[in-house]
Design a protein around this motif. Structure first.
Motif, PDB file in Angstrom:
ATOM      1  N   THR A 151       0.826  -1.201   0.000  1.00 16.51           N
ATOM      2  CA  THR A 151       0.000   0.000   0.000  1.00 16.51           C
ATOM      3  C   THR A 151       0.862   1.254   0.000  1.00 16.51           C
ATOM      4  N   ASN A 209      -9.328   1.279  -5.420  1.00 19.73           N
ATOM      5  CA  ASN A 209      -8.602   0.249  -6.154  1.00 19.73           C
ATOM      6  C   ASN A 209      -9.570  -0.542  -7.016  1.00 19.73           C
ATOM      7  N   THR A 223      -5.612  -1.410 -10.916  1.00 17.24           N
ATOM      8  CA  THR A 223      -4.629  -1.005  -9.908  1.00 17.24           C
ATOM      9  C   THR A 223      -3.616  -2.121  -9.682  1.00 17.24           C
ATOM     10  N   LEU A 238      -1.218  -0.098  -4.187  1.00 19.08           N
ATOM     11  CA  LEU A 238      -2.605   0.118  -3.761  1.00 19.08           C
ATOM     12  C   LEU A 238      -2.780   1.518  -3.175  1.00 19.08           C
ATOM     13  N   ARG A 239      -3.913   2.098  -3.464  1.00 18.27           N
ATOM     14  CA  ARG A 239      -4.243   3.441  -2.966  1.00 18.27           C
ATOM     15  C   ARG A 239      -5.032   3.320  -1.673  1.00 18.27           C
TER      16      ARG A 239
END
Ligand SMILES: [Zn+2]
Length: 257
Positions: free
Chosen positions: A220, A227, A231, A236-237
């Motif tokens: 992350t 996501n 992605t 990961l956002r």
């Protein structure tokens, strides 16, 4: 600016305090919420918003549950981030004692599982990495407390050995921070450690490749967003949760002048 956009239903605020401004936005992918510290805020804290009070935390989980949200399957994240609608990831950075003390009750009450990113060489210590910037000292879970966390059905991931700024390290040092922390956590607690979190959100392609090489399934960043199938599981956002003191004041001012 942010509040205006949210009211128009187009763009949510850049940090999370309640579900309302995110209701439509969350339909666009898998949200991962990032918490740091829970409970009362000690004096002389710099980043006050990163302390989310116990009642606010419980309220946030209650409204997510009432809206039909359930915890995402972290184990499946690397395979498919397009989990069914209504899933959400609850994660904590750094492994603070206060997240255990004030978090276990509300998490159990509302049926959410959380992932805690642990700094493996600081277990039972504190956030020394924050102190040069003037941040207040905050104790980190020790081994027994981490066992309590796991026994309650929650997960741990790695946040390096020392909360390192990975892109500044040599390849050998970076590998030790990334792979070494995974091995140490797995040896200590006997659980697979499949998830990684880049300290400060600092990463580059070399660092990401070391995370993949070490056998993690996700990593992350601190990039804001949801996501979806496009992605990368190693980029990961997330959306940071903050105590919205400033936001509430601004909102009241907008509503009541
Ligand atoms: Zn951190």
């Amino acid at each position: 600016m942010e509040l205006k956009a949210a009211a128009n239903g187009r763009r949510p605020p850049s940090t999370y305090a309640s579900l309302a401004p995110f209701r439509d936005y969350f339909r666009g992918g898998l949200p991962l919420l990032t918490y740091h510290k829970l409970g009362p805020r000690p004096p002389r804290v710099r980043l006050k918003g990163l302390y989310v009070g116990e009642k606010l935390f419980a309220r946030q989980l209650a409204e997510l549950r009432q809206a039909g949200y359930r915890s995402c399957d972290f184990g499946a994240l690397a395979l498919d981030v397009t989990q069914p609608q209504g899933r959400i990831g609850i994660s904590f950075d750094d492994g603070y004692v206060n997240a255990l003390k004030y978090g276990l009750g509300p998490l159990a009450e509302h049926g959410f599982q959380a992932l805690q990113y642990i700094v493996s060489d600081r277990i039972g210590g504190g956030n020394e990495w924050d102190l040069p910037a003037g941040e207040a000292y905050e104790p980190l879970m020790d081994q027994a407390q981490l066992r309590d966390w796991l026994a309650a059905g929650h997960l741990i991931g790695s946040h390096t050995r020392s909360h390192a700024r990975l892109p500044e390290l040599s390849p050998a040092q970076a590998r030790e921070e990334i792979a070494g922390s995974k091995k140490k956590l797995e040896d200590l607690f006997g659980v697979p450690v499949l998830h990684f979190c880049y300290p400060y959100g600092f990463w580059n392609e070399r660092v990401r490749d070391l995370v993949i090489e070490a056998g993690y399934r996700t990593a992350t960043t601190t990039d804001f967003g949801l996501n979806d199938g496009a992605t990368s599981p190693y980029e990961l956002r997330r959306i940071t949760v903050r105590y919205a003191s400033w936001g509430l004041r601004a909102l009241r001012q907008r509503l009541f002048g």
